[in-house]
Motif scaffolding. Structure first.
Motif, PDB file in Angstrom:
ATOM      1  N   ARG A   1      -5.774   1.519  -6.594  1.00  0.00           N
ATOM      2  CA  ARG A   1      -4.612   0.672  -6.322  1.00  0.00           C
ATOM      3  C   ARG A   1      -4.196  -0.139  -7.535  1.00  0.00           C
ATOM      4  NH1 ARG A   1      -3.972  -0.048  -0.780  1.00  0.00           N
ATOM      5  NH2 ARG A   1      -2.539  -1.739  -1.181  1.00  0.00           N
TER       6      ARG A   1
ATOM      7  N   ARG B   1      15.356  -0.991   6.146  1.00  0.00           N
ATOM      8  CA  ARG B   1      16.415  -0.977   7.147  1.00  0.00           C
ATOM      9  C   ARG B   1      16.785  -2.397   7.579  1.00  0.00           C
ATOM     10  NH1 ARG B   1      14.594   1.541  11.518  1.00  0.00           N
ATOM     11  NH2 ARG B   1      12.483   1.761  10.735  1.00  0.00           N
TER      12      ARG B   1
ATOM     13  N   THR C   1       5.350   8.099  -0.657  1.00  0.00           N
ATOM     14  CA  THR C   1       6.194   6.970  -1.063  1.00  0.00           C
ATOM     15  C   THR C   1       7.103   7.345  -2.220  1.00  0.00           C
ATOM     16  OG1 THR C   1       4.539   5.348  -0.415  1.00  0.00           O
ATOM     17  CG2 THR C   1       6.180   4.625  -1.999  1.00  0.00           C
TER      18      THR C   1
ATOM     19  N   LEU D   1      -1.185  -1.765   7.845  1.00  0.00           N
ATOM     20  CA  LEU D   1      -0.300  -1.887   6.682  1.00  0.00           C
ATOM     21  C   LEU D   1       0.176  -0.506   6.249  1.00  0.00           C
ATOM     22  CD1 LEU D   1      -2.281  -4.528   4.611  1.00  0.00           C
ATOM     23  CD2 LEU D   1       0.120  -4.761   5.226  1.00  0.00           C
ATOM     24  N   ALA D   2      -0.788   0.440   6.206  1.00  0.00           N
ATOM     25  CA  ALA D   2      -0.449   1.795   5.751  1.00  0.00           C
ATOM     26  C   ALA D   2       0.540   2.462   6.705  1.00  0.00           C
ATOM     27  CB  ALA D   2      -1.721   2.627   5.626  1.00  0.00           C
TER      28      ALA D   2
ATOM     29  N   PRO E   1       0.843  -1.208   0.000  1.00  0.00           N
ATOM     30  CA  PRO E   1       0.000   0.000   0.000  1.00  0.00           C
ATOM     31  C   PRO E   1       0.874   1.252   0.000  1.00  0.00           C
ATOM     32  CG  PRO E   1      -0.038  -1.066   2.151  1.00  0.00           C
ATOM     33  CD  PRO E   1       0.699  -1.992   1.238  1.00  0.00           C
ATOM     34  N   PRO E   2       0.394   2.322  -0.621  1.00  0.00           N
ATOM     35  CA  PRO E   2       1.148   3.584  -0.593  1.00  0.00           C
ATOM     36  C   PRO E   2       1.275   4.086   0.842  1.00  0.00           C
ATOM     37  CG  PRO E   2      -0.739   3.698  -2.105  1.00  0.00           C
ATOM     38  CD  PRO E   2      -0.890   2.440  -1.327  1.00  0.00           C
ATOM     39  N   ASP E   3       2.315   4.830   1.113  1.00  0.00           N
ATOM     40  CA  ASP E   3       2.510   5.386   2.452  1.00  0.00           C
ATOM     41  C   ASP E   3       1.681   6.646   2.651  1.00  0.00           C
ATOM     42  OD1 ASP E   3       4.852   3.730   3.485  1.00  0.00           O
ATOM     43  OD2 ASP E   3       5.601   4.408   1.542  1.00  0.00           O
ATOM     44  N   VAL E   4       1.343   6.884   3.906  1.00  0.00           N
ATOM     45  CA  VAL E   4       0.615   8.095   4.275  1.00  0.00           C
ATOM     46  C   VAL E   4       1.551   9.100   4.939  1.00  0.00           C
ATOM     47  CG1 VAL E   4      -1.265   9.031   5.667  1.00  0.00           C
ATOM     48  CG2 VAL E   4      -1.462   6.751   4.680  1.00  0.00           C
TER      49      VAL E   4
ATOM     50  N   ARG F   1       2.151 -11.771   0.082  1.00  0.00           N
ATOM     51  CA  ARG F   1       1.170 -12.360  -0.822  1.00  0.00           C
ATOM     52  C   ARG F   1       1.031 -13.872  -0.602  1.00  0.00           C
ATOM     53  NH1 ARG F   1      -0.992 -10.802  -6.029  1.00  0.00           N
ATOM     54  NH2 ARG F   1      -0.688  -8.673  -5.338  1.00  0.00           N
TER      55      ARG F   1
ATOM     56  N   ARG G   1      11.212   6.795  -0.595  1.00  0.00           N
ATOM     57  CA  ARG G   1      10.940   5.410  -0.227  1.00  0.00           C
ATOM     58  C   ARG G   1      10.778   4.469  -1.423  1.00  0.00           C
ATOM     59  NH1 ARG G   1       6.664   6.862   4.479  1.00  0.00           N
ATOM     60  NH2 ARG G   1       6.813   8.847   3.398  1.00  0.00           N
ATOM     61  N   ALA G   2      10.566   5.044  -2.620  1.00  0.00           N
ATOM     62  CA  ALA G   2      10.293   4.181  -3.772  1.00  0.00           C
ATOM     63  C   ALA G   2      11.441   3.202  -3.994  1.00  0.00           C
ATOM     64  CB  ALA G   2      10.043   5.040  -5.014  1.00  0.00           C
TER      65      ALA G   2
ATOM     66  N   LEU H   1      -5.591   8.313   0.638  1.00  0.00           N
ATOM     67  CA  LEU H   1      -5.388   7.034  -0.057  1.00  0.00           C
ATOM     68  C   LEU H   1      -6.693   6.347  -0.417  1.00  0.00           C
ATOM     69  CD1 LEU H   1      -2.318   5.376   1.653  1.00  0.00           C
ATOM     70  CD2 LEU H   1      -2.437   6.976  -0.247  1.00  0.00           C
TER      71      LEU H   1
ATOM     72  N   PRO I   1       7.996   3.677  11.807  1.00  0.00           N
ATOM     73  CA  PRO I   1       9.313   4.263  12.073  1.00  0.00           C
ATOM     74  C   PRO I   1       9.250   5.729  12.463  1.00  0.00           C
ATOM     75  CG  PRO I   1       8.949   3.938   9.722  1.00  0.00           C
ATOM     76  CD  PRO I   1       7.836   3.252  10.432  1.00  0.00           C
TER      77      PRO I   1
ATOM     78  N   GLU J   1       3.078  -6.005   7.655  1.00  0.00           N
ATOM     79  CA  GLU J   1       3.506  -6.180   6.275  1.00  0.00           C
ATOM     80  C   GLU J   1       2.756  -7.369   5.712  1.00  0.00           C
ATOM     81  OE1 GLU J   1       7.827  -5.491   5.288  1.00  0.00           O
ATOM     82  OE2 GLU J   1       7.575  -7.602   4.731  1.00  0.00           O
TER      83      GLU J   1
ATOM     84  N   ILE K   1      13.512   8.255   8.226  1.00  0.00           N
ATOM     85  CA  ILE K   1      14.474   7.225   8.622  1.00  0.00           C
ATOM     86  C   ILE K   1      14.706   6.224   7.497  1.00  0.00           C
ATOM     87  CG2 ILE K   1      14.898   5.378  10.269  1.00  0.00           C
ATOM     88  CD1 ILE K   1      13.127   6.906  12.254  1.00  0.00           C
TER      89      ILE K   1
ATOM     90  N   GLY L   1       2.824   0.893   8.264  1.00  0.00           N
ATOM     91  CA  GLY L   1       4.102   0.209   8.225  1.00  0.00           C
ATOM     92  C   GLY L   1       4.303  -0.696   9.434  1.00  0.00           C
TER      93      GLY L   1
END
Lengths: 450, 450
Positions: free
Chosen positions: B113, A141, B300, B61-62, A127-130, B70, A329-330, B108, B81, B67, A135, B64
């Motif tokens: 998607r 990481r 992202t 998930l959004a 999913p895309p980040d919000v 699939r 982040r991509a 979002l 983070p 995770e 970091i 982070g």
């Protein structure tokens, strides 16, 4: 559909694919938006094999001059964007470069494109980040921590790792936190972009002498806020900092209160013995360890990392938060996916094998021309020492006349009286192009005394 | 597989999905690496619908925290983070935030998607890059040019466009080229990260007064090297700089030799009338235009752009080349693919519709509580003026006690005596969460006089 008239000279010594790519690139009839004939069509028109046309198209795609649209064909999208800038920042205009043996590029020939595509797909499935992330993603990481442990012997906690946009960007971020008026030591000859990044932050740069073992630690003067160095494989001279110098450097840094910026240039690429302990593992309290994917994978990702002592790491995060800057982040997602599937480790193994074999080719060719090479069995470049700067320039010009670009030590030195020699890289071309380019290079080297 | 015991209170007013996400996040039995039950399993265990469990997982998930792999399940990968940093940089610890109505996040819920995944796939199908690119890929710059022309009425040449890592990063890059000791004007109240980016470059920041129409141009003092402003939708007060002030600003800038940094914040998001001409189209010779995808798509990508007068653009490229910094191409590829397929335009249309509808919800709720709102029909935030800073703090604390985080003007002002009020955003939550959060907010607002 445009049929560009391209003249190929089968006896010129320059590979047909290279000639064809050059011909297309400089064709006066092709404009942005034009569709090229299929590789099959063009091969039949020119009477060459399809391998030749496909290789030329791949080259132009990689340069960004051509764009492939699935099922539709290949389109001219313009000249490579970096060209005008490179012309300005590099001493030579390189309109006729057929094979580029300057260091710093990745080796795409061994990159598993299926794995590459798979990683991008996985990155897009997340999913895309919000939120804001100064970091680096947790998955990224974690991937870096595993990479550092497995390939560099550095135990680190994911919380110690910060994503960066690359090594120079990381160097600049750290330098901006140094007190005003700070002096920072740099290897000379050394990595020019890091020096440029330091200068742009306003610090004063102090050149430090380098020998065949890397930084000459016992000559480093007092009063430096930081020292930037490439201990794994000194750029460009190719030495590996011996264990005793490593220990001396970090002990000196501790005593002086000096920060050591360890650019792990070519750290993953040793072909002979196991690498020596990282400065960061000897003294995590005074060392900032910096790594990047630009040279082992591709600069597309724009992804690097640093491991810093905790108080400095916290200040870096604070500075990023206050200034609204953070690594993208991509590319982190793609790298994490590559690492997660084991593709990164597989790639590094393949890359090491290929680059080691190419290094043998280069050393053999240089020896055939009666010259010696300098630099450890590591990385993707070596130095061919020459008598003086004038000779260096002459050999470079001769090679360039034959379509082969190599670097000279003059570009990587601040001292006018520094050592002279060629800096020859072997990652960028295909193996076949490299073989052809080495014939040109040995021709140019035969003309001068070692 | 871990079955986390989570207590849900069906009468608390907080959506069950939000309660569930909170419960999982703070569960003492879950550790990094644990696999969560499937949404179906957990729904049946807790006796809630699968919509609730799926929404909670999506949330995690959004963030982070979770995770998804699939076909394998959902795994705990750690706390988000950014959390420890946000805690430090923001006045309030927000451990109990259920719905975040602070401005700056993307929406979002309306992001397609499938289109997002398609774009990443297309980006991965392109060959990896070899060379250095301080400018941005040709496809990306073309996409930006089309975007600027279609959505912002700005004609630009792809050569005028530079990719950036985001607006603040672009502001910092430009500021670093200003002469030492430069003074730069900033809106006050204004966008704190841009101010932070400016301060970090060593320039002196001069606060400029803002009214309900944006920057008060005729009060801008002489002697500034640059002025940073948000003319499309002033952050945070929400005014749109009127045409006469636009003309006055650029004429003044020309006469003074001052650079204008036009942060096109919310430029794509007008709900009433067509936007006024960009400063960059009025005076491309003195204006640097800055845009980003962080708020209309997702952070992202880490992708922004700037359009600068040619001499400045050339100096920016030189500085990037000298310092080894450049925007990452990974996100550029994804954006170019999104734009190339028409998905970006479709997304912006959908986004405008959704955010306009949400704005009506917010205004209605605030009016129900007996308060007025300030700000144009644009963007994803508005201001609720309050009597003083103490009231602002009280309402924020009350809302936070109900699980709803809103911003206050105090955070965006340097002047202690500046205006007081709430800054309420509506992009981040789902529409359902927004409705619930507004009930909490009106409750908090009812307690104070307008």
């Amino acid at each position: 559909m445009t049929e560009p008239p391209v003249l190929l000279d089968r006896r010129s010594g320059v590979p047909l694919a290279v000639q064809l790519a050059d011909g297309l690139r400089s064709s006066p009839v092709l404009r942005v938006g034009d569709r090229l004939p299929s590789t099959r069509q063009l091969a039949s028109t020119l009477g060459v094999s399809r391998t030749v046309t496909a290789a030329a198209y791949d080259q132009l795609l990689a340069e960004g001059w051509l764009e492939g649209r699935r099922g539709v064909g290949s389109f001219v999208v313009g000249t490579p964007p970096a060209a005008p800038v490179d012309r300005r920042s590099r001493p030579d205009p390189t309109p006729s470069v057929a094979v580029d043996l300057r260091p710093g590029a990745p080796c795409l020939e061994v990159l598993d494109r299926a794995a590459w595509r798979r990683a991008w797909r996985a990155a897009g499935d997340e999913p895309p980040d919000v939120g804001w992330d100064p970091i680096g993603t947790p998955a990224f990481r974690t991937a870096v921590v595993e990479h550092l442990l497995r390939h560099r012997g550095l135990p680190a906690d994911p919380d110690d790792v910060l994503g960066t946009s690359g090594t120079s960007a990381g160097v600049a971020e750290v330098a901006r936190l140094l007190p005003p008026g700070s002096r920072v030591g740099v290897e000379d000859p050394g990595y020019g972009r890091a020096v440029g990044a330091l200068l742009a932050t306003g610090v004063t740069v102090v050149p430090l002498r380098v020998d065949h073992d890397g930084l000459v630690v016992d000559e480093v003067p007092a009063g430096l806020a930081a020292v930037y160095c490439t201990p794994a494989h000194q750029f460009p001279l190719g030495g590996r900092l011996p264990a005793a110098r490593r220990v001396a450097l970090v002990e000196w840094a501790r005593a002086e209160g000096t920060l050591v910026l360890e650019d792990d240039y070519d750290g993953e690429l040793r072909y002979d013995v196991a690498p020596l302990p990282l400065l960061a593992s000897l003294a995590p309290d005074v060392v900032v360890h910096l790594g990047t994917t630009s040279k082992v994978l591709s600069p597309t990702l724009g992804v690097g990392w640093l491991v810093a002592p905790r108080p400095l790491r916290d200040r870096l995060v604070e500075a990023r938060t206050a200034t609204g800057t953070r690594p993208a982040r991509a590319g982190q997602r793609v790298l994490a996916a590559l690492a997660g599937h084991g593709d990164l480790s597989r790639h590094l193994r393949r890359l090491r094998r290929e680059l080691a074999a190419r290094r043998d080719l280069v050393r053999g060719a240089v020896a055939d021309a009666g010259h010696r090479t300098v630099g450890d069995a590591a990385g993707a470049h070596l130095v061919v020492p020459l008598a003086d700067r004038a000779t260096e320039e002459r050999v470079r010009a001769d090679a360039l006349a034959g379509g082969v670009a190599v670097d000279g030590l003059a570009r990587h030195t601040t001292a006018a009286g520094g050592p002279a020699g060629l800096v020859v890289g072997w990652a960028a071309p295909t193996r076949a192009e490299l073989v052809d380019a080495l014939a040109v290079l040995t021709g140019a080297l035969r003309g001068v005394r070692p």
